[in-house]
Scaffold this active site. Sequence first.
Site, PDB file in Angstrom:
ATOM      1  CG  ASP A 101     -13.528  48.749  -8.255  1.00 22.66           C
ATOM      2  OD1 ASP A 101     -12.403  48.673  -8.779  1.00 22.66           O
ATOM      3  OD2 ASP A 101     -14.582  48.797  -8.912  1.00 22.66           O
ATOM      4  CE  LYS A 116       7.710  50.842 -20.151  1.00 27.00           C
ATOM      5  NZ  LYS A 116       6.345  50.892 -19.582  1.00 27.00           N
ATOM      6  CB  ALA A 171      -2.180  54.460 -12.205  1.00 26.63           C
ATOM      7  CB  ILE A 172       3.572  55.818 -12.502  1.00 27.39           C
ATOM      8  CG1 ILE A 172       4.410  57.076 -12.707  1.00 27.39           C
ATOM      9  CG2 ILE A 172       4.329  54.566 -12.856  1.00 27.39           C
ATOM     10  CD1 ILE A 172       3.791  58.345 -12.167  1.00 27.39           C
ATOM     11  CG  ASP A 173       3.742  52.465 -17.251  1.00 28.14           C
ATOM     12  OD1 ASP A 173       4.790  53.107 -17.430  1.00 28.14           O
ATOM     13  OD2 ASP A 173       3.736  51.264 -16.970  1.00 28.14           O
ATOM     14  CD  GLU A 194      -0.674  51.004 -24.080  1.00 27.85           C
ATOM     15  OE1 GLU A 194      -0.551  52.188 -24.439  1.00 27.85           O
ATOM     16  OE2 GLU A 194       0.161  50.107 -24.352  1.00 27.85           O
ATOM     17  NE  ARG A 209       9.663  44.682 -18.907  1.00 28.72           N
ATOM     18  CZ  ARG A 209       8.572  45.419 -18.674  1.00 28.72           C
ATOM     19  NH1 ARG A 209       7.400  44.831 -18.614  1.00 28.72           N
ATOM     20  NH2 ARG A 209       8.694  46.720 -18.524  1.00 28.72           N
ATOM     21  CB  SER A 264      -2.062  44.223 -14.888  1.00 30.34           C
ATOM     22  OG  SER A 264      -2.163  45.274 -15.825  1.00 30.34           O
ATOM     23  CE1 TYR A 290       1.507  46.347 -22.128  1.00 30.71           C
ATOM     24  CE2 TYR A 290       3.769  45.587 -21.911  1.00 30.71           C
ATOM     25  CZ  TYR A 290       2.413  45.381 -21.737  1.00 30.71           C
ATOM     26  OH  TYR A 290       1.970  44.203 -21.192  1.00 30.71           O
ATOM     27  CB  VAL A 332       9.467  52.037 -10.619  1.00 30.14           C
ATOM     28  CG1 VAL A 332      10.201  51.415 -11.801  1.00 30.14           C
ATOM     29  CG2 VAL A 332      10.444  52.388  -9.502  1.00 30.14           C
ATOM     30  CB  ALA A 333       7.621  54.592 -15.548  1.00 35.91           C
ATOM     31  CG  ASN A 334      10.861  50.277 -16.261  1.00 38.65           C
ATOM     32  OD1 ASN A 334      11.013  51.066 -15.342  1.00 38.65           O
ATOM     33  ND2 ASN A 334      11.888  49.721 -16.889  1.00 38.65           N
ATOM     34  CG  HIS A 352       1.565  53.019 -21.092  1.00 40.17           C
ATOM     35  ND1 HIS A 352       0.407  52.512 -20.562  1.00 40.17           N
ATOM     36  CD2 HIS A 352       2.471  52.005 -21.037  1.00 40.17           C
ATOM     37  CE1 HIS A 352       0.605  51.262 -20.178  1.00 40.17           C
ATOM     38  NE2 HIS A 352       1.849  50.934 -20.469  1.00 40.17           N
TER      39      HIS A 352
END
Length: 373
Positions: A198, A75, A268-270, A118, A15, A134, A94, A298-300, A96
């Site tokens: 939820d 990122k 949610a790993i980020d 974010e 990206r 998202s 981003y 995978v974080a991205n 995080h």
Amino acid sequence: MRIGVPKEIKNHEYRIGLIPATVRELVARGHEVFVETDAGLGIGLDNATYEAAGATILADAPAVFATAEMIVKVKEPQAVERAMLRPDQTLFTYLHLAPDPDQTRELVASGATCIAYETVTDNNGSLPLLAPMSEVAGRLSIQAGAWCLEKAHGGAGVLLGGVPGVAAAKVVIIGGGVVGFNAAQMAVGMGANVVILDRSLEVLRRFDALFDSRIETIYSDIESIDKYVCDADLVIGAVLIPGAAAPKLVNRGHLEKMRAGSVVVDVAIDQGGCFETSKATTHQDPIYTVSGVVHYCVANMPGAVARTSTFALNNATQPFVLRIADKGTKQALLDDEHLLNGLNVHRGMVTCEEVAHDLGYDFVPPARALETN
């Protein structure tokens, strides 16, 4: 203002912070844009395309960082990039930060003004710069989960939608936000049996109405997580607390009760991940197994569909980039409470309360931080 766009250097990240259309808007307003050579090549945007939009192509990242007043990325800056930031510079990307003490420490030390996509808000209390990614990550999570369930990748050999005479897979989605909604759309479309967990009854009612009872909506608590996660073929972690580290809702004990070859995808790993056994992985090496359960962390994730993701992100970020460029960073922040909510670090101060709490920094309200510097 001089705006710089370096090439992303995270693993398999193609990206780019600005598309040519946004460059054209900036240049038309009298700003200068400097793009690192070949920064957009991975999604089919070559140097000539950026030059036609009015950008100046620079040879490498150090040249971009040295020239620009504002750096626009996708990122979080990697260590080599953080070392190039300076006190008079704005970073817009981003971040995080809550699960990343090294990055936070180095951004604080840089003295730069760091605005995180974010945590920028809108009038509805939503996160408009997080939402596009998202949406992408939610849809990808089901695609990735289906891939992981294939036997060749360590899964149980289960087809999400089943076939006539054979039951469909059981998919549990923890969290009914943007990620959860998009994951549900994909899972339902593929014919899976879907459960949404939820804590908001309003969210559960909305899912029930939108999906016309084609999914099961369950209030999320310890008991329901125990019951539904342990019986799932695929679990999607779609939990978000804006700015803060994700809560660990699924533990190793749950995994030990799941069937061998089941899959968890931690979107949610980020923010550190919502499974106890989660650790960030890459597109190059995306999965690992714990207690017989395949983990995709995978974080991205949106980087897998980099062209779609880049254009979707720019649709959301362009108004804010233009505002910062036109007014200057400080004035743009002071004039817009929602952009101000995106300020995470400023001149050595941590200005996001959740990050300060999670990492042990003194919290300085963003408006006060801007007044003192």
